[in-house]
Design a protein around this motif. Structure first.
Motif, PDB file in Angstrom:
ATOM      1  N   GLU A  46       8.988  11.056  -9.992  1.00 15.97           N
ATOM      2  CA  GLU A  46       8.499  11.905 -11.088  1.00 15.97           C
ATOM      3  C   GLU A  46       7.992  11.064 -12.245  1.00 15.97           C
ATOM      4  O   GLU A  46       7.000  11.411 -12.891  1.00 15.97           O
ATOM      5  N   GLN A  47       8.666   9.943 -12.520  1.00 19.62           N
ATOM      6  CA  GLN A  47       8.221   9.073 -13.608  1.00 19.62           C
ATOM      7  C   GLN A  47       6.843   8.487 -13.326  1.00 19.62           C
ATOM      8  O   GLN A  47       6.032   8.306 -14.239  1.00 19.62           O
ATOM      9  N   ILE A  50       4.316  11.395 -13.929  1.00 18.79           N
ATOM     10  CA  ILE A  50       4.175  11.721 -15.356  1.00 18.79           C
ATOM     11  C   ILE A  50       3.138  10.819 -16.018  1.00 18.79           C
ATOM     12  O   ILE A  50       2.335  11.266 -16.854  1.00 18.79           O
ATOM     13  N   PRO A 279       3.908  17.059 -12.321  1.00 18.16           N
ATOM     14  CA  PRO A 279       5.095  17.167 -13.187  1.00 18.16           C
ATOM     15  C   PRO A 279       4.960  18.298 -14.193  1.00 18.16           C
ATOM     16  O   PRO A 279       3.890  18.520 -14.756  1.00 18.16           O
ATOM     17  N   SER A 281       7.169  20.487 -17.495  1.00 12.31           N
ATOM     18  CA  SER A 281       8.201  20.282 -18.515  1.00 12.31           C
ATOM     19  C   SER A 281       9.480  21.051 -18.223  1.00 12.31           C
ATOM     20  O   SER A 281      10.566  20.647 -18.629  1.00 12.31           O
ATOM     21  N   GLU A 371      14.151  11.391 -20.597  1.00  7.25           N
ATOM     22  CA  GLU A 371      12.940  10.568 -20.674  1.00  7.25           C
ATOM     23  C   GLU A 371      13.016   9.562 -21.810  1.00  7.25           C
ATOM     24  O   GLU A 371      12.349   8.530 -21.787  1.00  7.25           O
TER      25      GLU A 371
END
Length: 610
Positions: A46-47, A50, A279, A281, A371
Motif C-alpha cells: 500500500e505504501q 500511495i 489506495p 483514505s 502513515e
C-alpha cells in the motif's frame, strides 16, 4: 490484593531451573519473531501505491518492478542475517556485530536505532491493526487511539506471562493470517486466469510510459516499499530464545520467514495491479482486494479479522526482541541494570513494561496515524541493517574462515543495497525522517553517560584486598533517634539503638515551648538513661532543625572517626489504606538525610496487629 491480581494476570512465578520451558521451537518462534515482517504485507504494498498514485492510476504498474527490487533486497538480507546467526550465536544481532567489528559508537548507533525501532514497531503495528478494524467497523473510527492503547496493554500483559505462553496464544492468529492470504492470492490468481472476477479499475499494460513518473518518484516509492522489510533482523537478536541447537533452529526459522514473506508480498502486489486497486483514505488495499474477490461476505470479514490480528500481533516481535537487546546493552553497562533482571516468568519484565509505556506515548502523540510513523520506522531499521552488513564485511576480512569470500560477497551486496536505500530515504523523505538525526545522537549520548556512571561507581566501590578492615570501637559510634513522643514504637527503637552503642541521643523537635517542656517532663519520668535533646522549630518544620543537629553531630564524629547512625522508629498499619490516615514525616526526614555523606540510616519497624 496487588499480589493476587498480579498472579491472576501473569501466572505463578517460575523457578530459575525452568528456563528450558521458556525456549521456543521453530513454529512458535516463526509466529512470534516473524509477525512484524509478515504483517508488513498489510501495509508495505500500500505504501508503494500511495506514492505512485500521485502520478495517476496508470502509474500503478510500476509497483511490479519496484516490488521485485524489494524482493532482491529481502533475499540479500535473509542470507546476510543467516550468516550473522552462525557468526554470533549468543544473539545481539546488529548491535553485537557493529560493536565488535566497527567500534563502540557504531554498535551503540545500531543498538539505539533498533531500540527506537522496536518501540515504533509496536506503535505502527497496533495503529495499523486499529486501522484495519475501523475499515470493517467504521463506528469505531472515532476511538482509534483508545482502541490502540487498550491493545498495547493487553499485549504487554500477555508477554509478561512468559515467552512460551504468549507464543502459544499468539501463533494461531499469525498462521490464520498466512492461510487467509494464501486463499486470497489463490482466489485472485484463479479469477485472473479465468476472468471470473471483474477488476475495480482497468490495469495499465506493463511497460506503458506514464507522464509525471520521474526517477525521484520511483525511488520514493521503492523506499516506501522497503518498509515491508522491517522485522527481518529480529530472529538474529533473539537466538537465545530458541531451543537447542539454537543457531540452526534460528537459521531455519529465518529462511521459512523469508520464503513466506516473499510469496505474500509478490502475490499481493501482483493482484493489486491486476485488479486495479488504488489506495483509499477510508479503506486499506487488502480490504479492497478482499471485497473485490469475495464481496462483503464471511470470507471478507475473515480476511479483515486476520489482517487486524497480524498487524496487532506484529507488535509481539518488538516485545520479543526489545528486552533481549536492552539486556545486551545493560550487560555492557550502556543501559540501566534493571533491564538485566528476569521477572517472575523468567522474561525481562522491565524491558517489556518500558516498551509498552513508550509505545503508548507514541500512539497518543501521533494520534494513532500510521502513515506518520512508517518513514521513521523504516529508516530506523535500515541504519542497523547497513551497519551489520558493514560489520560482517570487516569480520570476514579479519577472520578469513574457509569459504569466506562467498560470504563476504553476500554481505557486500547487502551493504551496498542498504546504504543505497538510506540515501534514497534521506533524499526523498527528509521532511519526515529528519527527527532521526536528532534523537539518535541523544540516545547515544545517554548510553555514554550511563556507561560513564557505572565506570565511576565501579572505581569508587573497588576494594584493595591487601588493606585489612579497620577496627572500630562501638563506644565511639553515635546513635541518633528522632522521637515524636513516648510510645511503644519509640521504646522498641531505643532498645535497638542501645544494642549498637552506649552513645545514644534521642532528639525531639517541638513547635512550642509548652510542647518541649511537656516532652522533657515525661522523658524524665520514663528514666531511660538516654540523653534527650530538644529543638525548638520556629516554623513548625521538623526536617530543617533535625538536619542542622545531625550535621553538627557528624562534624564532631569526623574528628574521632566515629560512625553516626540515625535510627528511625516507624510503624506500619495492618491495612494498606490506613497508611493514608497518617503523616509520612519519617519518610520525608529519611529522604532529606540521604544527602549527608557517611550517615547510616536505619529503620526499626513496628507492625500494628489491629
Amino acid at each position: 490484593m496487588f499480589a493476587k491480581m498480579k498472579r491472576m494476570l501473569i501466572g505463578r512465578p517460575l523457578k530459575s531451573n525452568e528456563i528450558h520451558s521458556q525456549k521456543l521451537n521453530k513454529l512458535k518462534a516463526l509466529a512470534v519473531l516473524s509477525s512484524d515482517a509478515l504483517s508488513s504485507v498489510a501495509y508495505g504494498p500500500e505504501q508503494i501505491l500511495i506514492v505512485l498514485v500521485v502520478a495517476g492510476g496508470a502509474a500503478l504498474w510500476y509497483a511490479l518492478p519496484i516490488s521485485l527490487g524489494v524482493l532482491v533486497l529481502l533475499v540479500a538480507l535473509i542470507l546476510s542475517y543467516r550468516q550473522i546467526i552462525f557468526a554470533y550465536p549468543q544473539g545481539g544481532g546488529a548491535y553485537m556485530v557493529s560493536k565488535e567489528n566497527l567500534g563502540v559508537n557504531f554498535g551503540l548507533t545500531a543498538g539505539g536505532s533498533l531500540l527506537v525501532d522496536y518501540i515504533l514497531t509496536v506503535a505502527v503495528s497496533v495503529s495499523a491493526g486499529t486501522d484495519a478494524i475501523t475499515s470493517a467497523f467504521p463506528a469505531l473510527r472515532a476511538y482509534n487511539v483508545t482502541v490502540a492503547v487498550v491493545i498495547v496493554v493487553i499485549i504487554t500483559i500477555l508477554n509478561l506471562r512468559g515467552l512460551t505462553d504468549s507464543a502459544t496464544l499468539l501463533s494461531y492468529p499469525v498462521y490464520f493470517f498466512v492461510v487467509m492470504m494464501v486463499l486470497v492470492i489463490g482466489a485472485g490468481v484463479f479469477g485472473a486466469l479465468t476472468g471470473q472476477t471483474t477488476p475495480v479499475h482497468p490495469h495499465t499494460p506493463i511497460g506503458t510510459p506514464v507522464i509525471g513518473v520521474s526517477l525521484f518518484l520511483l525511488l520514493r516509492a521503492f523506499s516506501s516499499g522497503c518498509s515491508a522489510l522491517t522485522g527481518v533482523e529480529a530472529i538474529s537478536n533473539a537466538i537465545p530464545s530458541f531451543k537447542d541447537p539454537a543457531p540452526k533452529n534460528a537459521a531455519k526459522t529465518l529462511l521459512m520467514m523469508g520464503g513466506i514473506l516473499a510469496f505474500l508480498l509478490a502475490g499481493t502486489v501482483f493482484l493489486s495491479y491486476w485488479y486495479g486497486i488504488r489506495p483509499m483514505s477510508d479503506q486499506t488495499v487488502l480490504s479492497q482486494l478482499g471485497g473485490t474477490l469475495f464481496g462483503r461476505n464471511i470470507f471478507y470479514y475473515m480476511i479483515q479479522v486476520s489482517t487486524a490480528l497480524i498487524l496487532v500481533l506484529a507488535a509481539n516481535t518488538g516485545y520479543s526482541a526489545f528486552p533481549m537487546l536492552a539486556y545486551n546493552l545493560a550487560n555492557d553497562k550502556y543501559m540501566p541494570r534493571p533491564f538485566k533482571i528476569k521477572g517472575d516468568r523468567l522474561g525481562y519484565s522491565n524491558g517489556i513494561i518500558t516498551l509498552g509505556v513508550m509505545s503508548i506515548l507514541l500512539i497518543i502523540i501521533f494520534s494513532g496515524k500510521t502513515e506518520n510513523l512508517i518513514p521513521l520506522y523504516a529508516v530506523g531499521v535500515f541504519i542497523p541493517f547497513s551497519l551489520s552488513q558493514t560489520g560482517m564485511i570487516v569480520h570476514w576480512i579479519r577472520e578469513r574462515p574457509k569459504g569466506w569470500t562467498g560470504r563476504l560477497f553476500i554481505n557486500l551486496t547487502g551493504a551496498l543495497i542498504c546504504y543505497l536505500i538510506l540515501i534514497i530515504f534521506f533524499l526523498t523523505k527528509f521532511g519526515q525522517i529528519w527527527p532521526v538525526l536528532i534523537f539518535l545522537p541523544i540516545v547515544i549520548f545517554i548510553f555514554h553517560k550511563i556507561h560513564q556512571h557505572y565506570m565511576l561507581v565501579a572505581e569508587q566501590l573497588r576494594l584493595d584486598l591487601s588493606i585489612p578492615l579497620r577496627s572500630v570501637r562501638t563506644t565511639d559510634n553515635i546513635i541518633v533517634v528522632p522521637v515524636a513522643g513516648i510510645t511503644k514504637v519509640v521504646e522498641q527503637s531505643l532498645t535497638y539503638a542501645k544494642s549498637l552503642s552506649k552513645n545514644v541521643i534521642a532528639v525531639y523537635v517541638g513547635d512550642s515551648p509548652q510542647a518541649i517542656s511537656k516532652m522533657e517532663n515525661e522523658w524524665n519520668q520514663w528514666n531511660t538513661g538516654i540523653r534527650l535533646v530538644t529543638l525548638h522549630s520556629l516554623y513548625r518544620s521538623i526536617i530543617s532543625p533535625l538536619d542542622k543537629f545531625i550535621d553538627t553531630v557528624k562534624w564532631k564524629a569526623d574528628q574521632t572517626g566515629a560512625t553516626v547512625t540515625v535510627v528511625f522508629p516507624q510503624f506500619y498499619t495492618k491495612k494498606w489504606w490506613q497508611n493514608f490516615l497518617h503523616n509520612q514525616s519519617g519518610t520525608l526526614i529519611k529522604a532529606s538525610l540521604i544527602r549527608l555523606a557517611d550517615v547510616v540510616i536505619a529503620t526499626v519497624p513496628y507492625h500494628f496487629k489491629k
